[in-house]
Scaffold this motif. Structure first.
Motif, PDB file in Angstrom:
ATOM      1  N   THR A 217      -5.356  63.999  27.257  1.00  0.00           N
ATOM      2  CA  THR A 217      -5.845  65.008  28.195  1.00  0.00           C
ATOM      3  C   THR A 217      -4.911  65.110  29.395  1.00  0.00           C
ATOM      4  O   THR A 217      -4.515  64.086  29.969  1.00  0.00           O
ATOM      5  CB  THR A 217      -7.260  64.641  28.687  1.00  0.00           C
TER       6      THR A 217
ATOM      7  N   TYR B 161      -8.207  59.469  21.608  1.00  0.00           N
ATOM      8  CA  TYR B 161      -7.843  60.879  21.603  1.00  0.00           C
ATOM      9  C   TYR B 161      -7.820  61.462  23.019  1.00  0.00           C
ATOM     10  O   TYR B 161      -7.041  62.360  23.323  1.00  0.00           O
ATOM     11  CB  TYR B 161      -8.812  61.677  20.726  1.00  0.00           C
ATOM     12  N   SER B 162      -8.687  60.953  23.905  1.00  0.00           N
ATOM     13  CA  SER B 162      -8.767  61.507  25.261  1.00  0.00           C
ATOM     14  C   SER B 162      -7.562  61.130  26.111  1.00  0.00           C
ATOM     15  O   SER B 162      -7.374  61.687  27.195  1.00  0.00           O
ATOM     16  CB  SER B 162     -10.052  61.026  25.950  1.00  0.00           C
ATOM     17  N   GLN B 163      -6.723  60.207  25.637  1.00  0.00           N
ATOM     18  CA  GLN B 163      -5.533  59.823  26.394  1.00  0.00           C
ATOM     19  C   GLN B 163      -4.545  60.969  26.521  1.00  0.00           C
ATOM     20  O   GLN B 163      -3.694  60.967  27.405  1.00  0.00           O
ATOM     21  CB  GLN B 163      -4.852  58.623  25.736  1.00  0.00           C
TER      22      GLN B 163
ATOM     23  N   SER C  34     -12.684  57.905  20.280  1.00  0.00           N
ATOM     24  CA  SER C  34     -12.826  58.972  21.272  1.00  0.00           C
ATOM     25  C   SER C  34     -11.920  58.724  22.474  1.00  0.00           C
ATOM     26  O   SER C  34     -11.261  59.636  22.984  1.00  0.00           O
ATOM     27  CB  SER C  34     -14.282  59.077  21.725  1.00  0.00           C
ATOM     28  N   GLY C  35     -11.883  57.464  22.934  1.00  0.00           N
ATOM     29  CA  GLY C  35     -11.019  57.125  24.060  1.00  0.00           C
ATOM     30  C   GLY C  35      -9.554  57.270  23.716  1.00  0.00           C
ATOM     31  O   GLY C  35      -8.748  57.684  24.551  1.00  0.00           O
TER      32      GLY C  35
ATOM     33  N   TYR D 276      -7.763  72.919  26.342  1.00  0.00           N
ATOM     34  CA  TYR D 276      -8.388  72.231  27.466  1.00  0.00           C
ATOM     35  C   TYR D 276      -8.950  73.244  28.455  1.00  0.00           C
ATOM     36  O   TYR D 276      -8.327  74.275  28.731  1.00  0.00           O
ATOM     37  CB  TYR D 276      -7.379  71.318  28.181  1.00  0.00           C
TER      38      TYR D 276
ATOM     39  N   LYS E  34     -22.997  69.120  28.239  1.00  0.00           N
ATOM     40  CA  LYS E  34     -22.037  68.784  29.287  1.00  0.00           C
ATOM     41  C   LYS E  34     -22.763  68.719  30.626  1.00  0.00           C
ATOM     42  O   LYS E  34     -23.692  69.482  30.879  1.00  0.00           O
ATOM     43  CB  LYS E  34     -20.913  69.820  29.358  1.00  0.00           C
TER      44      LYS E  34
ATOM     45  N   PHE F 148     -10.538  68.999  30.692  1.00  0.00           N
ATOM     46  CA  PHE F 148     -11.335  68.341  29.655  1.00  0.00           C
ATOM     47  C   PHE F 148     -11.252  69.146  28.367  1.00  0.00           C
ATOM     48  O   PHE F 148     -10.996  70.352  28.383  1.00  0.00           O
ATOM     49  CB  PHE F 148     -12.794  68.154  30.101  1.00  0.00           C
ATOM     50  N   TYR F 149     -11.433  68.438  27.270  1.00  0.00           N
ATOM     51  CA  TYR F 149     -11.269  69.055  25.954  1.00  0.00           C
ATOM     52  C   TYR F 149     -12.260  70.200  25.766  1.00  0.00           C
ATOM     53  O   TYR F 149     -13.442  70.089  26.115  1.00  0.00           O
ATOM     54  CB  TYR F 149     -11.464  67.998  24.866  1.00  0.00           C
TER      55      TYR F 149
ATOM     56  N   GLN G 104     -14.649  71.025  20.367  1.00  0.00           N
ATOM     57  CA  GLN G 104     -15.281  69.727  20.146  1.00  0.00           C
ATOM     58  C   GLN G 104     -16.478  69.862  19.216  1.00  0.00           C
ATOM     59  O   GLN G 104     -16.625  69.098  18.251  1.00  0.00           O
ATOM     60  CB  GLN G 104     -15.712  69.132  21.476  1.00  0.00           C
TER      61      GLN G 104
END
Length: 272
Positions: free
Chosen positions: A226, A222-224, A219-220, A104, A90, A118-119, A124
């Motif tokens: 957040t 699933y990140s929706q 990935s995008g 999160y 990270k 962020f996750y 992760q």
């Protein structure tokens, strides 16, 4: 004379840095191309190499197939005699808050005025390890260590993690942690060939644009979910302290004019 000395020193400094960069790049290229992955990931690779890890034991930017057919991306995996070490890298600034159970985590910037979610990187990386184990049926008992490394200027605040073989660290702790892990007893590999074959293929998957694009898409998606970032409006407090200072500029022998000026000020600058 002083300018000449300064100029010579500057040239020497630039030359030394260029030499060091070339030397480091050659080391990194023993493992991965310089264009692949993020810079912080390559910094991790370089740190592992300088620690003494065999370049052939470091696998960078892996794409592992999950049970549902989608791919997950792993920043780096190191094969050691004690087991596999899976790294999640990270790169954040600000304060980082979170614990192992929270879905999160929170990044706090601007002295608390900005908060971004962020996750959970522990969760992760646990997902990465789960996918990796599914691809190693002949090695069900090998230990797999989860390591989350925070680069950047971030400061970890109240981060708690109690699961075995799970670590959240700064880059300056990589060598000590690797030394600790490699001090463990030798792992019981069922089939070392399977391990090397799966990891090698996972790296090769990163050269397939279809696999890479599909992983980024999933990935995008699933990140929706957040949670949205929050921003604190501090203008109210700013006006509260500035108004008494600005009042003297409204001095006028005409009391009605002074009041009119003050009303105009509030109408123009009061927060919407």
């Amino acid at each position: 004379m002083l300018m000449f000395v300064f100029f010579i020193g500057l040239i020497g400094f630039v030359a030394v840095n260029a030499y060091i960069n070339r030397k480091n790049n050659k080391l990194i290229e023993q493992v991965t191309p310089l264009y692949r992955g993020e810079e912080t990931e390559r910094m991790l690779v370089l740190e592992l190499l300088k620690f003494g890890v065999n370049p052939k034991a470091i696998f960078h930017d892996l794409y592992i197939k999950k049970k549902n057919g989608e791919y997950t991306q792993i920043d780096a995996v190191v094969a050691t005699s004690a087991g596999l070490v899976v790294f999640e890298v990270k790169d954040y600034s600000g304060w980082i808050f979170g614990n192992e159970q929270q879905k999160y985590w929170t990044q706090v910037l601007a002295y608390g005025r900005e908060k971004h979610r962020f996750y959970n990187p522990i969760m992760q990386n646990a997902g990465h390890i789960k996918a990796l184990r599914l691809n190693l049926p002949q090695n069900p008992d090998i230990p797999i260590y989860s390591v989350v490394v925070f680069y950047g200027s971030s400061e970890l605040k109240s981060i708690s993690c109690y699961s075995p073989n799970t670590y959240v660290i700064y880059p300056n702790s990589i060598n000590n942690l690797m030394q600790f892990i490699m001090g463990h007893p030798d792992a019981k590999f069922g089939n070392k060939y399977e391990v090397m074959s799966v990891l090698t293929q996972a790296v090769e998957n990163g050269n397939d644009p279809i696999i890479v694009s599909s992983q980024r898409y999933s990935s995008g998606k699933y990140s929706q979910n957040t949670p949205a970032s929050t921003y604190t409006d501090t203008y109210t407090y700013t006006y509260h302290y500035m108004l008494p200072i600005r009042f003297p500029s409204f001095r006028s022998p005409d009391k009605q004019l002074r009041r009119a000026l003050i009303r105009a000020f509030f109408k123009r600058f009061s927060p919407k």
